[in-house]
Design an enzyme around this catalytic site. Structure first.
Site, mmCIF file in Angstrom:
data_model
loop_
_atom_site.group_PDB
_atom_site.id
_atom_site.type_symbol
_atom_site.label_atom_id
_atom_site.label_comp_id
_atom_site.label_asym_id
_atom_site.label_seq_id
_atom_site.Cartn_x
_atom_site.Cartn_y
_atom_site.Cartn_z
ATOM 1 N N LYS A 1 10.058 3.109 3.480
ATOM 2 C CA LYS A 1 10.089 1.738 2.951
ATOM 3 C C LYS A 1 9.003 1.551 1.892
ATOM 4 O O LYS A 1 9.263 1.054 0.796
ATOM 5 C CB LYS A 1 9.861 0.743 4.095
ATOM 6 C CG LYS A 1 9.566 -0.657 3.628
ATOM 7 C CD LYS A 1 9.364 -1.609 4.777
ATOM 8 C CE LYS A 1 7.942 -1.701 5.289
ATOM 9 N NZ LYS A 1 6.999 -2.397 4.407
ATOM 10 N N ASN A 2 7.778 1.979 2.238
ATOM 11 C CA ASN A 2 6.666 1.700 1.334
ATOM 12 C C ASN A 2 6.711 2.530 0.057
ATOM 13 O O ASN A 2 6.061 2.192 -0.929
ATOM 14 C CB ASN A 2 5.335 1.923 2.053
ATOM 15 C CG ASN A 2 5.025 0.790 3.025
ATOM 16 O OD1 ASN A 2 5.761 -0.195 3.083
ATOM 17 N ND2 ASN A 2 3.951 0.934 3.788
ATOM 18 N N ARG B 1 5.286 -9.632 0.981
ATOM 19 C CA ARG B 1 4.126 -9.592 0.090
ATOM 20 C C ARG B 1 4.265 -8.534 -1.004
ATOM 21 O O ARG B 1 3.731 -8.692 -2.086
ATOM 22 C CB ARG B 1 2.848 -9.281 0.874
ATOM 23 C CG ARG B 1 2.501 -10.228 1.936
ATOM 24 C CD ARG B 1 1.159 -9.910 2.512
ATOM 25 N NE ARG B 1 0.073 -10.322 1.644
ATOM 26 C CZ ARG B 1 -0.535 -9.574 0.768
ATOM 27 N NH1 ARG B 1 -0.205 -8.309 0.617
ATOM 28 N NH2 ARG B 1 -1.504 -10.040 0.016
ATOM 29 N N CYS C 1 -0.808 -14.074 5.835
ATOM 30 C CA CYS C 1 0.293 -13.492 6.591
ATOM 31 C C CYS C 1 -0.243 -13.142 7.964
ATOM 32 O O CYS C 1 -1.433 -13.306 8.233
ATOM 33 C CB CYS C 1 0.848 -12.251 5.893
ATOM 34 S SG CYS C 1 -0.177 -10.827 6.076
ATOM 35 N N ARG D 1 -5.168 -10.955 3.412
ATOM 36 C CA ARG D 1 -4.546 -10.024 2.461
ATOM 37 C C ARG D 1 -4.493 -10.574 1.030
ATOM 38 O O ARG D 1 -3.421 -10.843 0.488
ATOM 39 C CB ARG D 1 -3.135 -9.645 2.930
ATOM 40 C CG ARG D 1 -3.156 -8.852 4.206
ATOM 41 C CD ARG D 1 -1.796 -8.423 4.640
ATOM 42 N NE ARG D 1 -1.366 -7.190 4.016
ATOM 43 C CZ ARG D 1 -0.223 -6.576 4.334
ATOM 44 N NH1 ARG D 1 0.571 -7.086 5.216
ATOM 45 N NH2 ARG D 1 0.111 -5.459 3.744
ATOM 46 N N ASP E 1 -0.813 1.382 9.837
ATOM 47 C CA ASP E 1 0.581 1.099 10.202
ATOM 48 C C ASP E 1 1.016 1.841 11.470
ATOM 49 O O ASP E 1 2.147 1.675 11.927
ATOM 50 C CB ASP E 1 1.524 1.464 9.039
ATOM 51 C CG ASP E 1 1.461 0.436 7.930
ATOM 52 O OD1 ASP E 1 0.871 -0.635 8.145
ATOM 53 O OD2 ASP E 1 2.016 0.692 6.838
ATOM 54 N N VAL F 1 -8.988 -1.516 8.392
ATOM 55 C CA VAL F 1 -8.286 -1.816 7.132
ATOM 56 C C VAL F 1 -7.975 -3.308 7.031
ATOM 57 O O VAL F 1 -8.250 -3.942 6.005
ATOM 58 C CB VAL F 1 -7.011 -0.960 6.988
ATOM 59 C CG1 VAL F 1 -6.252 -1.331 5.723
ATOM 60 C CG2 VAL F 1 -7.354 0.525 6.975
ATOM 61 N N ARG G 1 12.759 -5.215 9.296
ATOM 62 C CA ARG G 1 12.152 -5.104 7.956
ATOM 63 C C ARG G 1 11.808 -3.657 7.636
ATOM 64 O O ARG G 1 11.788 -3.275 6.464
ATOM 65 C CB ARG G 1 10.853 -5.928 7.895
ATOM 66 C CG ARG G 1 11.092 -7.419 7.924
ATOM 67 C CD ARG G 1 9.794 -8.148 7.691
ATOM 68 N NE ARG G 1 9.133 -7.654 6.492
ATOM 69 C CZ ARG G 1 7.860 -7.847 6.186
ATOM 70 N NH1 ARG G 1 7.096 -8.526 6.989
ATOM 71 N NH2 ARG G 1 7.352 -7.364 5.073
#
Ligand code: UD1
Length: 416
Positions: free
Chosen positions: A22-23, A91, A115, A120, A303, A325, A395
């Site tokens: 996805k990223n 985002r 969020c 962020r 993640d 993070v 998502r």
């Protein structure tokens, strides 16, 4: 709204294929804004976030053809505005800012706002564009950026930001002169994007290190490109194997991008090996508790923090999990505790004391990775777990319940 219902206790066994990242896909699809003509993209995952980015691109006037591969043509850009409605749902929509200013000389992009995992901010994206000569105004909740042509500059990121690095790397491709991105993020998704941009005719070197050099060119051309496999999805299946004492072969992924996780999983007692085209993850007899600290790549990925915490709830001792993070990325803690986990939060540390068994319970997803951690907990728990707000998992994980049930999990989606 749909729910996912899991009856825990099944040992996972078999083979599962990882989908496209996805990223990586998000910035790659957006990079087509820098070209005039049809781009073809392979291995794009079918996810809600990808549908959101397609919607955003279409709202800019971009043409999209769906099929086995995804074709995108940004020959005619009719609007330079990313609306609040789209940006607030994802985002990563901020990634259109750099390419639009670079190609069209202007952009109006909604500020993402807060969020679930903290404030962020996007200040580093904005500062970098200013360093490159863009005039930026924040007005009515929108970032308005203008530049007749961006100029190459030395940009120092205070924090190695992933989407910030991607945004400015894309913008710098069409800038006049050379841009140096210092303290850049080093994630594999950034390397995938840089490869695609270089295929388009960009001149980027150093992606994957903390200094990226981009020599601006006058134009880029369309390409055919492939999205890398999703390392976070692969990591989630590895942890699932550990939590159920299973034996899972995860194919279509690159173990080289998961070194930090693999080292930690081995410390828990798991046996992780590289197989042809993937990874084999075998659960250990006992689960040893390990400490985790999230960091930018190549450190332990934030993640995978929630999923690793789910694992540690059934570890044999104490585990300290430090989230370095994002602030406030512990929303899964209270839900895991509803399943019998023993966790105490102290600032950005979570102290997890392993319990012999989790107990199924109704739980609620609060963000994408938190949902994954609750599914993992449900797989290992006694009894039944009902996860609501599953749109979060949709998502970022393609057909997760189908993939897990093919491995023997008792999991199904209940449509409401
Ligand atoms: C990306 C990933 C997300 C992952 C995260 C960290 C995508 C689409 N999303 O998010 O899945 O969890 O990297 O690996 O790729 N920051 C600032 N100012 C900025 C930008 C960032 O202070 O302008 C801070 C953030 O608040 C955070 C840190 O920098 O504390 C890292 O965030 P960043 O790498 O930007 O995350 P994203 O790119 O949003």
């Amino acid at each position: 709204m749909d729910k996912i219902v899991i009856h825990g206790g099944e040992r996972l066994e078999g083979e599962v294929q990882v989908s496209g990242s996805k990223n990586a896909a998000l910035p790659i699809l957006i990079s087509s804004l820098l070209t005039d003509g049809w781009n073809t993209f392979h291995n794009v995952p079918d996810l809600v976030d990808i549908r959101t980015i397609k919607k955003l691109l279409k709202s800019l006037g971009v043409k999209i053809e769906e099929g086995e591969t995804l074709r995108i043509n940004a020959g005619e850009i009719g609007s330079c505005e990313a609306s609040y409605d789209l940006v607030k749902t994802m985002r990563a929509s901020i990634l259109v800012l750099g390419p639009l200013v670079a190609r069209m000389g202007m952009a109006r992009v909604s500020l993402p706002g807060g969020c679930a995992i903290g404030a962020r901010p996007v200040n580093l994206h904005i500062k970098a564009l200013e360093d490159m000569g863009a005039e930026i105004n924040l007005k009515d909740g929108y970032i308005e950026a203008k530049a007749s042509r961006l100029k190459g500059a030395t940009v120092y990121f205070d924090i190695p930001t992933v989407t910030g690095t991607e945004n400015i790397m894309m913008a710098a491709c069409l800038a006049k002169g050379t841009t140096l991105l210092e303290n850049a993020a080093r994630e594999p998704e950034i390397m995938n994007l840089a490869d695609v941009l270089n295929d388009m005719g960009a001149k980027i070197s150093g992606a994957g290190t903390n200094v990226i050099r981009i020599d601006g060119v006058d134009e880029l051309h369309p390409v055919e490109a492939t999205v890398i496999p999703d390392r976070i999805e692969a990591g989630t299946f590895m942890i699932a194997a550990g939590m159920t004492g299973g034996d899972v072969r995860i194919t279509g992924c690159d173990s080289g991008y998961l070194d930090a996780l693999i080292a930690k999983l081995r410390d828990t007692g798991m046996d992780i090996s590289t197989i042809d085209g993937g990874i084999r993850a075998v659960g250990g007899e006992k689960i040893r508790s390990v400490d985790i600290k999230t960091l930018p790549y190549p450190g332990f990925p934030t993640d995978l923090q929630a999923q690793m915490m789910a694992f540690m709830t059934i570890g044999g001792g104490l585990s300290v999990i430090t989230e370095a993070v994002f602030e406030n990325r512990f929303m899964h803690v209270s839900e895991l505790m509803r399943m019998g986990a023993d966790i105490v939060i102290e600032g950005n540390n979570a102290v997890v004391k392993g319990v012999p068994k989790l107990k199924g319970a109704p739980v609620m997803a609060t963000d994408l990775r938190a949902s994954a951690s609750l599914i993992l907990a449900g797989l290992a728990a006694e009894g039944s777990t009902e996860l609501s707000r599953v749109y979060h998992i949709d998502r970022g994980y393609q057909k997760i319940e189908e993939k897990l049930s093919s491995l023997g999990a008792n999991i199904k989606r209940v449509k409401r």
